[in-house]
Design an enzyme around this catalytic site. Structure first.
Site, PDB file in Angstrom:
ATOM      1  N   GLU A  39       0.881  -1.398   0.022  1.00  0.00           N
ATOM      2  CA  GLU A  39      -0.268   0.253   0.285  1.00  0.00           C
ATOM      3  C   GLU A  39       1.127   1.586   0.096  1.00  0.00           C
ATOM      4  OE1 GLU A  39      -2.989   2.650   3.198  1.00  0.00           O
ATOM      5  OE2 GLU A  39      -2.745   0.542   3.078  1.00  0.00           O
TER       6      GLU A  39
ATOM      7  N   HIS B 176      12.719  -3.002   5.951  1.00  0.00           N
ATOM      8  CA  HIS B 176      12.469  -2.721   4.712  1.00  0.00           C
ATOM      9  C   HIS B 176      11.426  -3.892   4.558  1.00  0.00           C
ATOM     10  CE1 HIS B 176      15.412  -5.991   5.888  1.00  0.00           C
ATOM     11  NE2 HIS B 176      14.415  -6.820   4.997  1.00  0.00           N
TER      12      HIS B 176
ATOM     13  N   GLU C 299      14.615  -5.366  -0.324  1.00  0.00           N
ATOM     14  CA  GLU C 299      15.989  -6.837  -0.300  1.00  0.00           C
ATOM     15  C   GLU C 299      15.461  -7.338  -0.926  1.00  0.00           C
ATOM     16  OE1 GLU C 299      17.303 -10.204   2.878  1.00  0.00           O
ATOM     17  OE2 GLU C 299      15.975  -8.894   3.442  1.00  0.00           O
TER      18      GLU C 299
END
Length: 262
Positions: free
Chosen positions: A57, A74, A121
């Site tokens: 979102e 992350h 990542e």
């Protein structure tokens, strides 16, 4: 309580720039959009994402420049096993900034950043759609309290951990979660540091079977009463973990015309 992780929310300064980045580089498609008074919310994800897969979102508040604090870590996205370097090089060829390449990460993973500095990542997985969300990492100041929160309040299982000399990572997810579902990574540093939440990190969202019954259960389990269902027009609710990370609670009709309860 179902407890599937429905989405993770981040705030961005330039909506169109962020949408272009995620759609161009991660092949995300817009799943739904809500235009509010001074803000816009967009749900994104891979075209062929699993029904238990989590969405990203993106929230844009007009005139605001979000600050990325260090309590937020992350999101991680998936690529097929053995193809990390190929997909990282693809991103480099597309003009994505070189942040932490596979070689610097021992060939196991890599990192890039989006236009707002949110870290992403890249992990290798045998299951899940390409670029789908694998986990969201948040930093916590007390590992025992953090694990207790997710296992007691939401009934999550600890499914993995990595303990190093100076830090530890713990992974939690609902019992019997689909392989394609997102998990939560709790990062704990042993040096007793504290963190700045910032406002670029928004929240995690947990999908529930029944908003009101599950809210009552969370209150029985002594979760924080941050924004109860009534204060949110009985459409959703929010609690917080021990570090102040916000967790949205929502029922989700996957067959509805709109993903938003508004």
């Amino acid at each position: 309580m179902d407890g599937t992780l429905d989405h993770t929310m981040i705030r961005v300064a330039d909506l169109e720039a962020s949408l272009d980045w995620y759609q161009s580089h991660l092949d995300y498609e817009e799943k739904d959009r809500y235009e509010g008074d001074g803000f816009t919310i967009v749900y994104l994800g891979p075209e062929d994402m699993h029904e238990d897969g989590a969405m990203l979102e993106i929230t844009h508040n007009e005139g605001e420049e979000p600050d990325v604090g260090d309590a937020w870590g992350h999101i991680a996205v998936r690529v097929p096993e053995g193809e990390l370097e190929d997909y990282y090089q693809q991103l480099m060829d597309e003009g994505v900034a070189d942040y932490r390449d596979p070689e610097s990460c021992g060939g196991r993973y890599a990192f890039v950043k989006d236009p707002d500095g949110h870290e992403i990542e890249i992990v290798q997985r045998e299951t899940g759609a390409l670029w789908s969300l694998d986990h969201t990492m948040i930093r916590v100041e007390d590992a025992d309290e953090a694990l207790g929160f997710w296992t007691r309040k939401f009934g999550y299982d600890e499914v993995g951990r990595w303990e190093a000399d100076t830090f530890a990572n713990y992974f939690v997810e609902p019992e019997n979660a689909a392989d394609e579902a997102m998990s939560v990574e709790l990062t704990y540093n042993y040096d007793g540091r504290t963190y700045d939440m910032g406002d670029a990190w928004g929240h995690l969202c947990v999908r529930l079977d029944d908003l009101h019954d599950d809210w009552d259960q969370l209150m029985t389990r002594e979760a924080t009463d941050y924004r109860d269902p009534e204060s949110c027009d009985d459409m959703y609710a929010f609690t917080k973990d021990q570090d102040g990370h916000e967790i949205e609670l929502i029922e989700r009709d996957l067959e509805a015309d709109s993903l938003f309860p508004f």
